[in-house]
Design an enzyme around this catalytic site. Structure first.
Site, PDB file in Angstrom:
ATOM      1  N   HIS A 135       0.127   3.353  -5.130  1.00 37.99           N
ATOM      2  CA  HIS A 135       0.016   5.391  -5.357  1.00 37.99           C
ATOM      3  C   HIS A 135       0.278   3.985  -7.299  1.00 37.99           C
ATOM      4  O   HIS A 135      -0.078   4.768  -7.652  1.00 37.99           O
ATOM      5  CB  HIS A 135       1.585   4.772  -5.478  1.00 37.99           C
ATOM      6  CG  HIS A 135       2.313   6.400  -5.436  1.00 37.99           C
ATOM      7  ND1 HIS A 135       3.859   6.103  -5.831  1.00 37.99           N
ATOM      8  CD2 HIS A 135       2.030   7.029  -6.505  1.00 37.99           C
ATOM      9  CE1 HIS A 135       3.873   7.787  -6.155  1.00 37.99           C
ATOM     10  NE2 HIS A 135       3.294   8.703  -6.484  1.00 37.99           N
TER      11      HIS A 135
ATOM     12  N   HIS B 277       2.882   1.245  -1.917  1.00 35.34           N
ATOM     13  CA  HIS B 277       3.515   1.512  -3.525  1.00 35.34           C
ATOM     14  C   HIS B 277       2.565   0.766  -4.401  1.00 35.34           C
ATOM     15  O   HIS B 277       2.311   1.563  -5.869  1.00 35.34           O
ATOM     16  CB  HIS B 277       4.240   0.782  -3.634  1.00 35.34           C
ATOM     17  CG  HIS B 277       6.462   1.348  -3.010  1.00 35.34           C
ATOM     18  ND1 HIS B 277       6.219   2.375  -3.233  1.00 35.34           N
ATOM     19  CD2 HIS B 277       7.085   0.258  -2.389  1.00 35.34           C
ATOM     20  CE1 HIS B 277       7.547   2.367  -2.183  1.00 35.34           C
ATOM     21  NE2 HIS B 277       7.572   0.940  -1.825  1.00 35.34           N
TER      22      HIS B 277
ATOM     23  N   HIS C 158       3.488  -0.724   3.774  1.00 29.21           N
ATOM     24  CA  HIS C 158       4.835  -0.260   2.675  1.00 29.21           C
ATOM     25  C   HIS C 158       3.874  -0.387   1.348  1.00 29.21           C
ATOM     26  O   HIS C 158       4.186   0.000   0.693  1.00 29.21           O
ATOM     27  CB  HIS C 158       5.626  -0.844   3.402  1.00 29.21           C
ATOM     28  CG  HIS C 158       7.548  -0.183   2.991  1.00 29.21           C
ATOM     29  ND1 HIS C 158       8.231   0.751   3.135  1.00 29.21           N
ATOM     30  CD2 HIS C 158       7.310  -0.308   1.467  1.00 29.21           C
ATOM     31  CE1 HIS C 158       8.691   1.675   1.747  1.00 29.21           C
ATOM     32  NE2 HIS C 158       9.031   0.631   1.054  1.00 29.21           N
ATOM     33  N   GLU C 159       4.420  -2.197   0.936  1.00 25.50           N
ATOM     34  CA  GLU C 159       3.859  -2.391  -0.109  1.00 25.50           C
ATOM     35  C   GLU C 159       2.820  -1.782  -0.510  1.00 25.50           C
ATOM     36  O   GLU C 159       2.633  -1.713  -1.945  1.00 25.50           O
ATOM     37  CB  GLU C 159       3.876  -3.876  -0.494  1.00 25.50           C
ATOM     38  CG  GLU C 159       5.293  -4.854   0.580  1.00 25.50           C
ATOM     39  CD  GLU C 159       7.009  -3.386  -0.517  1.00 25.50           C
ATOM     40  OE1 GLU C 159       6.440  -3.518  -1.675  1.00 25.50           O
ATOM     41  OE2 GLU C 159       7.676  -3.900   0.231  1.00 25.50           O
TER      42      GLU C 159
HETATM   43 ZN   LIG Z   1       9.710   0.757  -0.280  1.00 28.21          ZN
END
Ligand SMILES: [Zn+2]
Length: 628
Positions: free
Chosen positions: A417, A414, A410-411
């Site tokens: 991105h 990010h 998940h991180e």
């Molecule tokens: Zn998040």
């Protein structure tokens, strides 16, 4: 681009839980440097940080003095924007450095003090440039177009200015704006009352834990106790927890009424069509996106009902109660990864995003993006944090659980991105809003899940993963959609001038519980309708729908990428590369997914149905050998 832990975010980031803390963590100095982030990539030391701080502070009077110059000429407008951005870039670096140094060990008072100091500087910066948007809006539209035409350097900022100009239709004459601004102090009242109640005054009772000893309920423990294999424990926890809120239900209902009336007031004062339109306006999300979400899930609740029927079957219960819904169905297949092993799994799992993407993740892991292990005084949870001019750092508290691997995926979503947006966009568009942020992070969780499912040839592990995946989708898409529909319904009542009461709120909530979870679940008539009273997100003003839209966008996009070729992959990466250079729904459309249609949710429903099918097939006639 600080992305703090979002309270109640389903999955992904894990919350710390005092009940599970075992032993005292090691000191930071005892941890190998290769498991620590390299904040020296921002500033070599605090002396350099102080110099940056001083530079920003020295720029403030000059920024304030630019007030009144914007309409003078195109060159003056460009000069003001560039001066503001130059100072803000420096400020952001000082902010994230102090914040992350402080998070390394919150016991170090000097670092906490520096964090406080730079936060105050950020407030002073905001004050020094607070005139900017209203001065842009005060320039007549044709004069503004002339300024843009006069100075070619302004072309870059066209979307940025368009974003400011959208407020024109909802901005009042200066005197009325001043009145609204001063009323703003009262507008937070309902949310403050709820926070004070929920975090300070509310006292939970004890119940009898699994070991027969009394355990005092906390919010963190409640989530754990609901997963207990001992049904008595989860029933007692459920009843005691909701009774604590129920004892205050009329107060909480009056407070919710005030919360909704606040949103109604501002929507009307600013001439929005309704509270939903007002709440979606800042991100330029068309209401059709919200309605597509509710409408498509509503048309497909039968797939959720299949899931609750499956739970009833696997748990072997005659009656499925609300407090049975969080129990993991196949705990025997649980497995874990040590951190180094998990990093290897990530690189394999992200392969569908191409060699460049994987190489950058590897360089990030090896180049000090990530602070891995728990240590004394370190901030709990996990996050991705960085700004345009810094690497996209990640804070973890690794404990080998499978959930930690999903947090890492998940991180990293990010962080990649952030990395790609900064690499491909100028500073002004190097950030991204939450609507697209959680697409990038969830997408990587889905890649990890797809990879693990393909790698698993053991029945128990497959069942464990399938159940994990089903509950992620259920909690993130279906439950949050139910919350969003509840929010919409009670705001409609508020717009019609009705007063919200405990009975009225409970009736709406109960109706939605039955609609979403279906005939297999037996609800507690006294307690189930009270659940609305404990959800802090209902004070965030149409926020939770974004969990569901982001997840469904990620599902639709990942199905395109996993089933497609280079074109589909590049279209997805274009979303990440485009930062905030477009409005969020246009950004997602770059990847070939239209959020205003039923398609993304139909993809989620299809995936969810396939997962239920797979579990049923494994239960009915195992086509895989039992684990050795
Ligand atoms: Zn998040």
């Amino acid at each position: 681009m600080t992305r703090p832990y979002a309270p109640g975010r389903p999955g992904g980031l894990h919350d710390d839980d005092e009940a599970s803390a075992g032993g005292s963590p090691v000191e930071r100095s005892a941890i190998d440097d290769r498991y620590k982030w390299r904040l020296d990539r921002i500033f070599p030391d605090w002396t350099a940080w102080e110099a940056c701080y001083a530079e920003v502070e020295a720029a403030l009077p000059g920024l304030a003095a630019l007030q009144g110059t914007l309409a003078g000429s195109g060159a003056a407008l460009l000069r003001a924007v560039e001066a503001m951005h130059a100072a803000r870039r420096k400020l952001e670096q000082a902010l994230v450095y102090a914040g992350m140094k402080s998070d390394e060990d919150t016991r170090i008072g000097e670092n906490t003090a520096r964090r406080g100091r730079v936060s105050s500087l950020a407030v002073r910066f905001a004050e020094a440039v607070s005139w900017f948007d209203s001065e842009v809006l005060a320039v007549p539209a044709d004069r503004f177009a002339a300024l843009m035409a006069e100075e070619p350097g302004l072309a870059l900022y066209a979307h940025h200015f368009d974003d400011i100009q959208r407020a024109r239709a909802h901005t009042l004459p200066a005197e009325q704006e001043a009145l609204l601004a001063s009323a703003g102090l009262m507008a937070r009242g309902a949310s403050q009352v709820f926070n004070a109640f929920d975090n300070a005054d509310l006292v939970f009772p004890s119940i009898t834990g699994e070991n027969g000893k009394p355990v005092v309920l906390t919010k963190g423990r409640y989530q754990k106790l609901l997963k207990s294999r001992d049904r008595r424990v989860r029933r007692e926890a459920y009843e005691a927890f909701l009774d604590a809120y129920g004892a205050m239900k009329n107060t909480l209902a009056a407070n919710m009424d005030a919360n909704v009336k606040n949103h109604v007031f501002y929507a009307q004062a600013r001439d929005h069509a309704g509270t939903l339109e007002a709440a979606l306006h800042p991100d330029a999300v068309p209401p059709s996106v919200f309605h597509a979400l509710i409408g498509t899930v509503s048309a497909n609740t039968s797939v959720i009902h299949r899931y609750t029927a499956l739970k009833k079957r696997v748990l072997g219960l005659d009656v499925l109660h609300e407090y049975d819904l969080a129990v993991p169905l196949f705990p025997d297949g649980e497995f874990k990864f040590a951190y180094d092993e998990a990093c290897g799994v990530m690189l394999d799992a992200f392969a569908p995003l191409g060699a460049d993407y994987v190489r950058t993740v590897r360089e990030g892991i090896e180049g000090g993006w990530i602070d891995v292990h728990e240590s004394a005084g370190k901030r709990s949870g996990g996050y991705s944090n960085g700004v345009y001019d810094t690497p996209p750092f990640i804070l973890l508290n690794w404990s080998d659980q499978l959930g930690d691997s999903f947090t890492l995926a998940h991180e990293l979503g990010h962080s990649m991105h952030s990395f790609l947006a900064a690499k491909h966009q100028p500073y002004v568009y190097g950030d991204y809003p939450i609507f697209t942020a959680e697409v990038a992070s969830t997408f990587n969780e889905l890649l990890l899940m797809d990879h693990l499912l393909k790698q698993s040839d053991q029945r128990a592990r497959l069942l464990y993963l399938l159940d994990y995946h089903l509950s992620q989708i259920n909690n993130t898409v279906f439950r949050q959609t139910m919350f969003a529909e509840f929010e919409h319904r009670i705001h409609q009542l508020g717009e019609q001038g009705e007063t919200l009461t405990a009975d009225g709120l409970g009736a709406v909530y109960q109706e939605l519980l039955v609609k979403y979870w279906g005939p297999e679940v037996v609800f507690d008539e006294a307690r189930s309708p009270l659940t609305w009273s404990r959800i802090p997100h209902f004070f965030y003003n149409f926020y939770v729908y974004q969990y569901a839209t982001a997840y469904s966008a990620a599902v639709a996009l990942s199905r395109r990428v996993l089933g497609g070729g280079t074109a589909e992959r590049e279209q997805y990466l274009d979303i990440l590369r485009s930062g905030c250079s477009r409005y969020p729904v246009e950004t997602i459309a770059l990847g070939g997914v239209d959020m205003a249609t039923s398609r993304p949710l139909e993809d989620v429903v299809a995936l969810f149905g396939e997962l239920v099918d797979r579990v049923e097939a494994l239960l009915d006639g195992a086509d895989l050998p039992e684990d050795a």
